[in-house]
Design a protein around this motif. Structure first.
Motif, short mmCIF file in Angstrom:
data_model
loop_
_atom_site.label_atom_id
_atom_site.label_comp_id
_atom_site.label_asym_id
_atom_site.label_seq_id
_atom_site.Cartn_x
_atom_site.Cartn_y
_atom_site.Cartn_z
N ARG A 199 -37.46 -14.85 39.10
CA ARG A 199 -36.96 -15.95 39.93
C ARG A 199 -38.00 -16.45 40.93
N LEU A 200 -39.21 -15.88 40.88
CA LEU A 200 -40.26 -16.31 41.79
C LEU A 200 -40.59 -17.78 41.56
N GLN A 201 -40.78 -18.49 42.63
CA GLN A 201 -41.14 -19.89 42.55
C GLN A 201 -42.58 -20.08 43.04
N VAL A 202 -43.37 -20.75 42.22
CA VAL A 202 -44.74 -21.06 42.63
C VAL A 202 -44.68 -22.39 43.36
N GLU A 203 -44.32 -22.35 44.61
CA GLU A 203 -44.02 -23.58 45.35
C GLU A 203 -44.11 -23.29 46.84
N ASN A 204 -44.19 -24.34 47.60
CA ASN A 204 -44.04 -24.19 49.04
C ASN A 204 -43.85 -25.56 49.68
N ARG A 205 -43.45 -25.55 50.92
CA ARG A 205 -43.36 -26.77 51.71
C ARG A 205 -44.14 -26.52 52.99
N PHE A 206 -45.07 -27.42 53.30
CA PHE A 206 -45.88 -27.23 54.51
C PHE A 206 -44.99 -27.14 55.74
#
Length: 855
Positions: free
Chosen positions: A464-471
């Motif tokens: 379920r790991l997401q390769v993502e982010n929001r600054f």
């Protein structure tokens, strides 16, 4: 340590401790003088992949369309946005911002031309007569209000849909010298990559890199100073309006400020917590001062070395100081605990003999823990992202320095001190590790079962790991940068830029003045007649007839109408524009379709190829620079759709968003895949995330394989090597699994956690198994050996882990979310590694019996 090596060490270090300490003091003094000059780099270049072809294309497009950095000041007055008082405040703020050195211009709703207040004809769009603006005294402000809220250009760009918030765009002057040096460096690097670099060019490349590095430091400092000056100006108006400052330069400046604050404030706090914990554990000043001295020496050495080499820390690699404290403290505590054991067991031995024996017994496990930790951090070097690579190299060098300094400084000081009193450490704390041993003895099967269930749960979490982010998630909700980005996304069109560049098909290039070839004017006189009909009796129309003289968007007799300035081309762009604008992740979208809407408004919808040809060729430059030049390049026959993506959107998944968007444009809208290009920071940052996932997560298996080989060389047993790696696999999987289960994304900040877990976790297993092998031959009893190991090396492991866990808990008070994650995940990693080493590892040793049958 071999006898010859220990004899050499004894001769040059233990028998000459003052000389050893003096040399270390001189070296540390020199480097300490450089430490204050350590720099932190948070420029956009630190968030992109080296050698990324998309990066080259991004720079090319930026140069072609003259796009540069800017800051946005959101303006919310207490009264009417278009009231006299509000406009006076905005004008004053604009003028002060425009006067700052480094600001090329300021764009506000006071300055832009108005086309619908009241509606004007295209003939009035002339640089000679001037365009109406909000600053005109007789302007109808209600019409202006409606235009700002409904205009395809200004709505969500300069004014929010509700009409209560305005944006002030502060354009930063482009530093041509910076980009000249950057282009020269990149050109030489391309030659190097292709193998065409001559010896002279090699020297030129080194010089170009050095010059660019020095100049970029000045450039970043000027940028940070300018952000501070903008903030200072804005602060003077906060009593008259609600103001926030945003933009990419602002993000970079704030990241540097938070990292620098965390380095100083929480670095001191972590050291303070370590001091307290060592005092509680050992309850003797020397066992507090000695470990603290060695970790401070290691940190000072590395900070001075970085400053001397001008090796700049980034937001990512700034964590290396904290991790270096972990590794250095672990080595020091292991030496202290081993010395105290020998002190208890050998009351007749001299101080020199105790120190010498401590070094002899601990060198091999400590050296191997350093080596395996270096291998774990070495996995970061292949990431392709310079800050992550730097973090890997910094840690590899740093832990080697920590090992050497600890084995020189601590024994040298210790051998000068009297033997001191012999005492046990804090009995309450010391009794916990034997309790682990008793629990393991009674619940062996349950430990194996729970470990298996935890591994299964961790694997599910990893899926379920997401390769993502929001600054925006990097900052606390109370910070200005968070609130400003949130306001920009909600009311002013988004934060993160994305460009869609579409190249025209070759078959579409040519002089096309009408959709039907039969309607083409026969000659320039016919075109001029159409211009007279369109513009009426106006000098502006004569420029079409006279070859479009200077002062207008373009001039010359070799005019060829672009496909994009035909009704067919405009309608195609309009379809793309409307689709992109309909997506929930996107904010403000601007393109030639916006220009098309404006022209249709000016001509009441009656727009054909002739009118569009006139728009392409004969608009005044100032108007063309506003509605044509940013979205069309005549030489390349490119149309550019500029949009901003909402950083606060919970639906945003960068990689999937870009894939879905490309699929729709190519498969559903029929565009040639080779003629559609995505660029700007959204693309570059997505490339970074995807590359990190491939290079780091997928190489963890290789890292574990390398560590198993090293374990096999150290322990001379494959089964023992596999047993030793098992707790580390579980600890790493648990940390990544927790991240997946609670929704912490895998990004440029958290990607290093896996390497840290492996690097730190292997230390405990190496020390435990190494001691287990030494103790087992005494009675060849696995249970008895486990109890002895828990009561000896287990204490050092426990003391090290608990000190680090408590020390890093202070990071939860940071305003920088990555620092909070780093503290929590590192603490959890240490806890998982400790429990695995004190429960799962001994149970596997007892079950498998890798050292042979019991006596």
């Amino acid at each position: 340590m071999p006898s010859s090596t220990i004899a050499l060490y004894d001769r040059w270090v233990l028998q000459r401790p003052l000389l050893s300490l003096a040399l270390c003091a001189v070296l540390l003094g020199l480097l300490a003088s450089q430490a204050p000059y350590t720099r932190i780099d948070a420029s956009a270049d630190t968030l992109v992949l080296e050698g990324d072809t998309d990066l080259e294309y991004f720079r090319e497009i930026g140069k072609r369309y003259a796009s540069g950095d800017f800051l946005v000041v959101t303006f919310q007055p207490p009264g009417d946005l278009l009231g006299d008082e509000s406009l006076a405040v905005m004008a004053s703020l604009r003028d002060e911002l425009a006067a700052l050195d480094g600001v090329s211009g300021v764009t506000t709703m006071l300055d832009v031309p108005l086309l619908q207040s009241p509606p004007i004809a295209l003939a009035d769009v002339s640089s000679d007569t001037g365009m109406p603006t909000l600053a005109d005294p007789d302007i109808d402000r209600e019409l202006v209000r409606r235009e700002f809220q409904e205009s395809p250009i200004y709505e969500q760009l300069l004014v929010s849909p509700d009409g209560n918030t305005a944006a002030i765009q502060v354009n930063l002057a482009r530093d041509e010298r910076y980009f000249e040096l950057l282009d020269r460096r990149e050109a030489l690097r391309e030659l190097e990559a292709s193998g065409e670099l001559s010896p002279a060019d090699h020297e030129a490349l080194r010089e170009a890199e050095a010059v660019f590095k020095a100049y970029s430091a000045e450039y970043q400092q000027r940028s940070s100073d300018l952000v501070a000056e903008v903030r200072a100006v804005v602060d003077g108006y906060r009593d008259r309006a609600r103001l926030f400052v945003g933009g990419v330069p602002m993000i970079a400046a704030d990241m540097v400020a938070f990292v620098r604050s965390d380095l100083v404030t929480f670095g001191a706090g972590i050291l303070g917590f370590m001091f307290v914990m060592l005092s509680v554990i050992f309850r003797q000043p020397r066992w507090v001062v000695l470990p603290m001295t060695t970790v401070l020496a290691s940190a000072t050495f590395m900070l001075g070395l970085l400053a001397w080499l001008d090796w700049r820390m980034t937001v990512i690699s700034s964590n290396f100081v904290a991790v270096l404290l972990i590794v250095g403290l672990a080595i020091a505590i292991h030496l202290v605990v081993r010395y105290r054991e020998l002190q208890l067991s050998r009351p007749e031995a001299s101080q020199h003999e105790l120190v010498r024996e401590t070094v002899r017994l601990m060198w091999v496990p400590c050296a191997y823990t350093t080596l395996t930790t270096a291998v774990a951090f070495g996995s970061l070097v292949v990431s392709g992202l310079r800050p992550v690579m730097d973090f890997g190299w910094m840690m590899t060098i740093g832990i080697s320095v920590a090992l050497l300094l600890t084995f020189v400084v601590l024994p040298s000081i210790l051998v000068l001190l009297p033997r001191g009193r012999t005492s046990d450490p804090n009995k309450r704390l010391a009794g916990l590790t034997p309790a682990f041993a008793r629990f393991t003895e009674r619940n062996g099967f349950a430990i194996l079962l729970v470990s298996f269930l935890l591994l299964a749960t961790a694997v599910f979490g990893i899926s379920r790991l997401q390769v993502e982010n929001r600054f925006i998630d990097y900052f606390h909700e109370s910070t200005e940068i968070y609130q400003g980005m949130e306001l920009l996304d909600a009311r002013l069109g988004g934060t993160i830029p994305l460009d869609i560049v579409i190249e025209v098909e070759e078959s579409a290039v040519g002089p096309v003045f009408a959709e039907d070839p039969g309607e083409l004017p026969d000659d320039r006189d016919a075109a001029a007649d159409d211009a007279d009909e369109l513009f009426g009796d106006d000098p502006f129309a004569d420029d079409f007839e006279d070859g479009f003289d200077d002062g207008f968007a373009s001039s010359g007799d070799d005019f060829e109408q672009s496909y994009w300035f035909t009704v067919r081309g405009m309608e195609q762009l309009e379809d793309i524009h409307e689709y992109v604008d309909s997506l929930p992740q996107t904010g403000k979208v601007l393109s030639l379709a916006t220009t098309y809407k404006v022209v249709k408004q000016l001509l009441d919808g009656d727009v054909g190829d002739v009118e569009l040809a006139l728009v392409q060729k004969s608009l005044p430059r100032d108007v063309a620079n506003l509605i044509v030049a940013p979205y069309f390049d005549e030489d390349a026959q490119q149309a550019r759709i500029s949009l901003r993506v909402k950083e606060t959107s919970r639906e945003l998944r960068r990689d999937q968003f870009l894939k879905d968007l490309r699929s729709h444009l190519v498969n559903d809208m029929g565009l040639d895949e080779d003629r559609v290009h995505f660029t700007n920071m959204l693309v570059l940052y997505n490339n970074v995330l995807q590359s990190l996932f491939k290079s780091q997560i997928l190489t963890l298996g290789a890292v574990f394989a390398a560590i198993v080989i090293m374990f096999f060389i150290l322990f001379r047993s494959l089964s023992l090597a596999l047993i030793a790696i098992a707790p580390n696999i579980l600890a790493a999987a648990m940390v990544l699994g927790i991240m997946g289960l609670v929704g912490i994304p895998l990004d440029i900040m958290t990607i290093t956690i896996a390497a840290i877990v492996v690097g730190i976790g292997v230390d405990d297993t190496i020390h435990y198994v190494h001691r287990f092998k030494r103790e087992f031959p005494k009675d060849r009893n696995y249970l008895a050996t486990m109890h002895r190991c828990h009561a000896s090396i287990g204490r050092a492991m426990y003391y090290t882990s608990i000190t680090i866990i408590v020390g890093f808990s202070i990071l939860v008070f940071s305003n920088f979310t990555p620092s909070i994650y780093f503290g929590l995940l590192t603490g959890f990693a240490m806890f998982a590694a400790l429990v695995g080493a004190l429960m799962l590892l001994p149970q596997l040793l007892i079950t498998v019996k890798p050292l042979g049958p019991e006596a």
